[in-house]
Every structure is written in structure tokens, then in C-alpha cells.
Design a protein around this motif. Structure first.
Motif, mmCIF file in Angstrom:
data_model
loop_
_atom_site.group_PDB
_atom_site.id
_atom_site.type_symbol
_atom_site.label_atom_id
_atom_site.label_comp_id
_atom_site.label_asym_id
_atom_site.label_seq_id
_atom_site.Cartn_x
_atom_site.Cartn_y
_atom_site.Cartn_z
ATOM 1 N N GLU A 248 84.795 36.707 35.938
ATOM 2 C CA GLU A 248 84.220 38.015 36.224
ATOM 3 C C GLU A 248 84.905 38.645 37.430
ATOM 4 O OE1 GLU A 248 80.105 37.095 36.754
ATOM 5 O OE2 GLU A 248 80.331 36.536 38.868
ATOM 6 N N LEU A 249 84.767 39.968 37.480
ATOM 7 C CA LEU A 249 85.324 40.742 38.592
ATOM 8 C C LEU A 249 84.226 41.640 39.137
ATOM 9 C CD1 LEU A 249 87.942 41.733 40.172
ATOM 10 C CD2 LEU A 249 87.971 43.597 38.509
ATOM 11 N N GLN A 250 83.938 41.486 40.404
ATOM 12 C CA GLN A 250 82.965 42.355 41.057
ATOM 13 C C GLN A 250 83.690 43.304 41.991
ATOM 14 O OE1 GLN A 250 79.945 40.362 43.371
ATOM 15 N NE2 GLN A 250 79.126 42.278 44.196
ATOM 16 N N LEU A 251 83.400 44.612 41.845
ATOM 17 C CA LEU A 251 83.884 45.597 42.805
ATOM 18 C C LEU A 251 82.652 46.362 43.276
ATOM 19 C CD1 LEU A 251 85.019 48.402 43.873
ATOM 20 C CD2 LEU A 251 86.645 46.541 43.992
ATOM 21 N N ASN A 252 82.274 46.124 44.513
ATOM 22 C CA ASN A 252 81.041 46.691 45.074
ATOM 23 C C ASN A 252 79.841 46.326 44.210
ATOM 24 O OD1 ASN A 252 82.214 47.594 47.362
ATOM 25 N ND2 ASN A 252 82.349 49.739 46.754
ATOM 26 N N ASP A 253 79.147 47.317 43.666
ATOM 27 C CA ASP A 253 77.890 47.028 42.982
ATOM 28 C C ASP A 253 78.046 46.804 41.488
ATOM 29 O OD1 ASP A 253 78.646 49.611 42.480
ATOM 30 O OD2 ASP A 253 76.658 50.483 42.752
ATOM 31 N N THR A 254 79.281 46.683 41.014
ATOM 32 C CA THR A 254 79.513 46.516 39.585
ATOM 33 C C THR A 254 80.207 45.186 39.323
ATOM 34 O OG1 THR A 254 79.755 48.911 39.341
ATOM 35 C CG2 THR A 254 80.589 47.541 37.542
ATOM 36 N N VAL A 255 79.652 44.409 38.400
ATOM 37 C CA VAL A 255 80.271 43.150 37.983
ATOM 38 C C VAL A 255 80.776 43.327 36.551
ATOM 39 C CG1 VAL A 255 79.954 40.695 37.575
ATOM 40 C CG2 VAL A 255 78.753 41.812 39.481
ATOM 41 N N HIS A 256 82.094 43.174 36.399
ATOM 42 C CA HIS A 256 82.703 43.283 35.080
ATOM 43 C C HIS A 256 82.851 41.880 34.501
ATOM 44 C CE1 HIS A 256 83.779 47.518 35.818
ATOM 45 N NE2 HIS A 256 84.106 47.129 37.045
ATOM 46 N N ASP A 257 82.264 41.658 33.347
ATOM 47 C CA ASP A 257 82.402 40.374 32.663
ATOM 48 C C ASP A 257 83.824 40.272 32.112
ATOM 49 O OD1 ASP A 257 82.274 38.097 31.144
ATOM 50 O OD2 ASP A 257 80.468 38.692 30.028
ATOM 51 N N MET A 258 84.556 39.241 32.548
ATOM 52 C CA MET A 258 85.947 39.090 32.098
ATOM 53 C C MET A 258 86.116 37.883 31.183
ATOM 54 S SD MET A 258 88.320 40.079 35.406
ATOM 55 C CE MET A 258 89.826 40.162 34.408
ATOM 56 N N ARG A 259 85.006 37.286 30.741
ATOM 57 C CA ARG A 259 85.137 36.064 29.943
ATOM 58 C C ARG A 259 85.912 36.310 28.652
ATOM 59 N NH1 ARG A 259 80.625 36.043 32.837
ATOM 60 N NH2 ARG A 259 80.015 34.153 33.943
ATOM 61 N N GLY A 260 85.845 37.529 28.151
ATOM 62 C CA GLY A 260 86.569 37.833 26.923
ATOM 63 C C GLY A 260 87.940 38.434 27.163
ATOM 64 N N VAL A 261 88.351 38.516 28.436
ATOM 65 C CA VAL A 261 89.654 39.118 28.743
ATOM 66 C C VAL A 261 90.745 38.057 28.616
ATOM 67 C CG1 VAL A 261 91.053 40.182 30.550
ATOM 68 C CG2 VAL A 261 88.669 40.881 30.245
ATOM 69 N N PRO A 262 91.672 38.230 27.693
ATOM 70 C CA PRO A 262 92.684 37.191 27.449
ATOM 71 C C PRO A 262 93.548 36.917 28.674
ATOM 72 C CG PRO A 262 92.723 38.867 25.718
ATOM 73 C CD PRO A 262 91.842 39.389 26.805
ATOM 74 N N VAL A 263 94.021 35.682 28.758
ATOM 75 C CA VAL A 263 94.966 35.272 29.802
ATOM 76 C C VAL A 263 96.251 34.836 29.104
ATOM 77 C CG1 VAL A 263 95.440 33.666 31.682
ATOM 78 C CG2 VAL A 263 93.119 34.565 31.349
ATOM 79 N N PRO A 264 97.268 35.690 29.113
ATOM 80 C CA PRO A 264 98.490 35.327 28.387
ATOM 81 C C PRO A 264 99.232 34.181 29.069
ATOM 82 C CG PRO A 264 98.771 37.415 29.536
ATOM 83 C CD PRO A 264 97.336 37.034 29.705
ATOM 84 N N ALA A 265 99.614 33.195 28.298
ATOM 85 C CA ALA A 265 100.354 32.035 28.811
ATOM 86 C C ALA A 265 101.792 32.094 28.293
ATOM 87 C CB ALA A 265 99.686 30.747 28.379
ATOM 88 N N TYR A 266 102.691 31.438 29.021
ATOM 89 C CA TYR A 266 104.075 31.332 28.555
ATOM 90 C C TYR A 266 104.164 30.266 27.471
ATOM 91 C CZ TYR A 266 105.301 33.995 32.728
ATOM 92 O OH TYR A 266 105.387 34.964 33.687
ATOM 93 N N ALA A 267 104.924 30.564 26.428
ATOM 94 C CA ALA A 267 105.126 29.577 25.362
ATOM 95 C C ALA A 267 106.043 28.465 25.846
ATOM 96 C CB ALA A 267 105.707 30.267 24.135
ATOM 97 N N GLU A 268 106.924 28.784 26.809
ATOM 98 C CA GLU A 268 107.887 27.794 27.289
ATOM 99 C C GLU A 268 107.395 27.148 28.577
ATOM 100 O OE1 GLU A 268 110.892 30.723 27.645
ATOM 101 O OE2 GLU A 268 111.911 30.100 25.802
ATOM 102 N N GLU A 269 107.872 25.942 28.819
ATOM 103 C CA GLU A 269 107.498 25.250 30.055
ATOM 104 C C GLU A 269 108.419 25.669 31.196
ATOM 105 O OE1 GLU A 269 107.236 21.052 29.782
ATOM 106 O OE2 GLU A 269 105.860 21.071 28.077
ATOM 107 N N TYR A 270 107.879 25.638 32.407
ATOM 108 C CA TYR A 270 108.658 25.907 33.615
ATOM 109 C C TYR A 270 108.595 24.689 34.521
ATOM 110 C CZ TYR A 270 109.396 30.798 32.530
ATOM 111 O OH TYR A 270 109.810 31.962 31.935
ATOM 112 N N GLY A 271 109.756 24.249 35.000
ATOM 113 C CA GLY A 271 109.794 23.145 35.939
ATOM 114 C C GLY A 271 109.528 23.615 37.353
ATOM 115 N N SER A 272 109.316 22.647 38.259
ATOM 116 C CA SER A 272 109.242 22.934 39.690
ATOM 117 C C SER A 272 107.970 23.662 40.106
ATOM 118 C CB SER A 272 110.479 23.750 40.123
ATOM 119 O OG SER A 272 110.602 23.804 41.510
ATOM 120 N N LEU A 273 107.016 23.755 39.201
ATOM 121 C CA LEU A 273 105.841 24.589 39.474
ATOM 122 C C LEU A 273 104.527 23.828 39.324
ATOM 123 C CD1 LEU A 273 106.792 27.878 37.550
ATOM 124 C CD2 LEU A 273 107.129 27.360 39.971
#
Lengths: 304, 114
Positions: A248-273
Motif C-alpha cells: 500500500e501507499l499512503q499519501l497524507n490522508d489517503t491510503v492506496h491499496d497496491m496489492r493488485g499493482v504488478p511488480v515487473p521482474a527481469y526474465a534474466e538473472e543479474y550477477g553481483s546483486l
């Protein structure tokens, strides 16, 4: 002194373990300009064009032409991220951590955002987005493009949780809308592998405007009419690194539900991270006027 | 005495300069000391000369000179600014000399200390 007795902490609502508390009266606390990767010779000419000019953050006294020093929420100084006066230019400050566990991670800050006041040199009054002042609305408000809070996380899979306040669209029309990107951020390795090459003012988080989508209702903030009044806004953003999701994201008096907001991931792996946990804030102008994002202080807390 | 604050900002990174220029404004009210570094990556052609000077401002919008122009005549040039108030930027001119058009490529660093 307990947390609730300390005004610097009592204004936050942290999870059980506080990882960082950055009060910018006492330095930059590791917030630094983001830059793309360079080669083994230290040749900065090898840095991607769109990731070589994110501008150094400033310890700002919030100083303006009409009142002098405005100051921060507490004390004198705030962290300021500034763009150039160039349409599409982005300023980015990043803070680099790693993860000692998985679970809830919460980013809190008190922020404000401003466009640069007009002068004979910057000609902001004549730049795109300007318009007629009516003693309440000031056209400066529509010369502010967007600010973004985001992460760069890698637990083997690399992904970004991102939330952007899109103040105006690219034509400087008011949107006042929270948005998220549906694609992962283009990386220097993708450029190195010949998969993409972006121009200097590309939107580095997600270059195609069509890849940004709204979440939550439109939200009016408190720009407070003119470019020289600073009103601090409370922002609280919660993500879950166990499930690689927004919460979720709260800005002042408003809480936005972000549970349905996608999180894009990389298909490829990254080293060193491994266990990468970066937070960045960015500000992007949609006109030839400098845009500023100010953070009074930041607190990052976790439940692990 | 508590440990002093310090912050080095890269105001220009690989910037190609021609004619007259000024860096982006930088807020430095917290700092008591400022040291500039101009590192030349690609020098201007023979006969051309880069002259720079620090500028100050009450508001980040209106600027005046803090010191006299100085030449950038080595691979790395450094000097200090004092009593600069709240804002700093570096302005300058690339004098083309006998050349028709001149350019030079530089990094510009501002090292601040409380």
C-alpha cells in the motif's frame, strides 16, 4: 527517550526494526546521484546516455526569491533532487542497502515538490505549461511533471517496486494520478547487448508512456499555489520482499491499496546483486523548467 | 567539535563546452568551504582558452560574479571560493582565439565542507 517522545521519530509510523532514519540536517545519509555503469577503464563515455546526468542531490535550505530561506520541516535543510530546465530531464537520488531478511519493508518520508520560480534568465513564465495566473492557481503547478519513489531489489530475481505521482501528462495537463510501470527498467546490460539505446531525456524507469498505468483514484496534493511555498506531505509506502509485491501507499490522508499493482521482474538473472535493496526517488520535468523534489527526512523500517 | 560535513558534487560530467556557459545552480548554504575542480578530458584547440569564474546568488535565479575569470590551463585545475552565501555555480567562456569554433570537454566538481 522513547520513539513517541522524540519528535523526529514520532512523526513516522515504523515497522519494528528501523533500518535508516535520514535527517538531512545532518548530511546526505548515503543519498547520492544515480549513474549508469562504466567500463574497466573508468571511461564515463561508456555510461548510457540516459543514465549519465541524473544530477547531484543538494542539501537545500529551501531558499526562494520572495522570502529567502523557507527551511525544512525540522531544522534548516532538506534533500533536494533537481532536474535541468529541459523537457524530459530526470533527477535521481538513490540509497543503497542490502537485505538481511525477507518480509515487509516500509519507506516513509516527508516531501514536497516545486517547479522553479520564473526569472528573466529561465523564462519559465513562457515555457510550456505556463498559463494565466488567477491569484489562486499558479501556472507553475502545471510545470511540475512527476515524482517517483522506487526500489531496485534482487533476491536472485531482480525486480522494481515503483510508485509515481504523475502531476501532469507530457502535454502539461493536470493528471494528479498515481501510476506504475508494467515493464522492468531498461538496464545498462541490455544496452551493452544491443537490445536498446535510449536518448538522454528518456524516462529511464519505463521509456514508453503507454507502459505506465494508473492505480487508485486521482489525488490532489498541496502545491500551495506558488512555486515558493513549501508544505510537507507525509508518504508511507509498504512493500513485501517475501512475495515481491506492493502492499500500500499512503499519501497524507489517503491510503492506496497496491496489492493488485504488478511488480515487473527481469526474465534474466543479474550477477553481483544478491540481496540488493536500493531505494530511489526521482523527479521528471515535462517542460523546459527545473523541477524539484525535496525530502525533509526519510525512515526505512522492516519487520525482519 | 563534531565531525564536519562534506559533500562533493559533480556539477558537470563529460560536458562539452562551447561559447558561454553556466553550470546548474547548487545550494551550499550549509558549507563554509568550497573548492572547485575542473578536469579537462579533451582540451580546446591551440589558441582557444577556457576562462571560468564562480558566481553567487541570493535565490538561485539571479547571479553575479564572485571572483575574476581564471584560465583552465592544465589537466586538473583547482581553487577555492569563500563567503559565498547560499548558492554557487560556475560560469565561463571558451574563447575561440584564432580558431573558427572551439570546444572542450570537462568534468566540474564542487567539494563542499561545513
Amino acid at each position: 527517550m522513547t520513539r513517541t517522545e522524540d519528535p523526529a521519530l514520532a512523526r513516522f509510523n515504523p515497522l519494528p526494526r528501523v533500518l535508516v532514519h535520514d535527517d538531512f540536517d545532518t548530511g546526505a545519509h548515503g543519498w547520492v546521484e544515480l549513474i549508469g555503469n562504466h567500463d574497466e577503464h573508468g571511461d564515463l563515455g561508456t555510461v548510457d546516455d540516459h543514465m549519465r546526468d541524473f544530477r547531484p542531490p543538494q542539501l537545500s535550505s529551501c531558499n526562494f526569491f520572495d522570502v529567502g530561506t523557507h527551511g525544512a520541516l525540522s531544522g534548516t535543510y532538506a534533500l533536494k533532487v533537481a532536474t535541468r530546465p529541459l523537457t524530459g530531464h530526470t533527477g535521481v537520488a538513490i540509497r543503497r542497502l542490502t537485505m538481511a531478511g525477507r518480509g515487509l519493508v516500509q519507506f516513509e518520508t516527508y516531501l514536497t515538490y516545486k517547479s522553479e520560480a520564473a526569472s528573466a534568465e529561465n523564462r519559465a513564465a513562457y515555457a510550456a505549461g505556463s498559463g494565466k495566473w488567477d491569484a489562486n492557481f499558479h501556472p507553475s503547478e502545471n510545470q511540475f511533471g512527476a515524482f517517483t519513489v522506487a526500489t531496485d531489489i534482487c533476491d536472485g530475481v531482480r525486480y522494481h517496486c515503483v510508485a509515481r505521482y504523475l502531476n501532469t501528462d507530457l502535454a502539461n495537463r493536470p493528471r494528479r494520478q498515481w501510476v506504475y510501470p508494467a515493464v522492468p527498467e531498461p538496464t545498462p546490460r541490455e544496452h551493452f547487448e544491443g537490445k536498446l539505446k535510449l536518448p538522454p531525456t528518456a524516462d529511464f524507469t519505463a521509456p514508453d508512456p503507454d507502459d505506465w498505468h494508473a492505480f487508485g483514484d486521482a489525488q490532489e496534493l498541496c502545491y500551495n499555489e506558488v512555486p515558493t511555498k513549501v508544505n510537507w506531505h507525509y508518504l508511507r509506502w509498504l512493500i513485501d520482499t517475501r512475495t515481491r509485491t506492493n502492499v500500500e501507499l499512503q499519501l497524507n490522508d489517503t491510503v492506496h491499496d497496491m496489492r493488485g499493482v504488478p511488480v515487473p521482474a527481469y526474465a534474466e538473472e543479474y550477477g553481483s546483486l544478491r540481496n540488493l535493496l536500493n531505494f530511489y526517488v526521482s523527479v521528471r520535468t515535462h517542460t523546459d523548467v527545473r523541477n524539484f523534489l525535496y525530502l525533509d527526512s526519510v525512515l526505512v523500517s522492516v519487520d525482519w | 567539535m563534531s565531525m564536519r560535513q562534506s559533500l562533493t558534487a559533480v556539477l558537470e560530467r563529460g560536458a562539452t563546452l562551447t561559447g558561454s556557459f553556466a553550470t546548474e545552480p547548487y545550494e551550499a548554504a550549509w558549507a563554509a568551504e568550497a573548492r572547485w575542480f575542473v578536469r579537462t578530458l579533451a582540451p580546446p584547440p591551440d589558441g582557444a582558452r577556457l576562462l571560468v569564474h564562480a558566481q553567487v546568488s541570493p535565490d538561485g535565479l539571479h547571479w553575479c560574479d564572485l571572483d575574476e575569470p581564471r584560465p583552465v590551463d592544465a589537466a586538473l585545475v583547482s581553487w577555492t571560493s569563500v563567503r559565498f552565501g547560499g548558492w554557487l555555480r560556475l560560469a565561463g567562456t571558451l574563447e575561440p582565439g584564432g580558431t573558427r569554433s572551439a570546444e572542450t570537454t570537462v568534468h566540474i566538481y564542487l567539494a563542499l565542507k561545513s
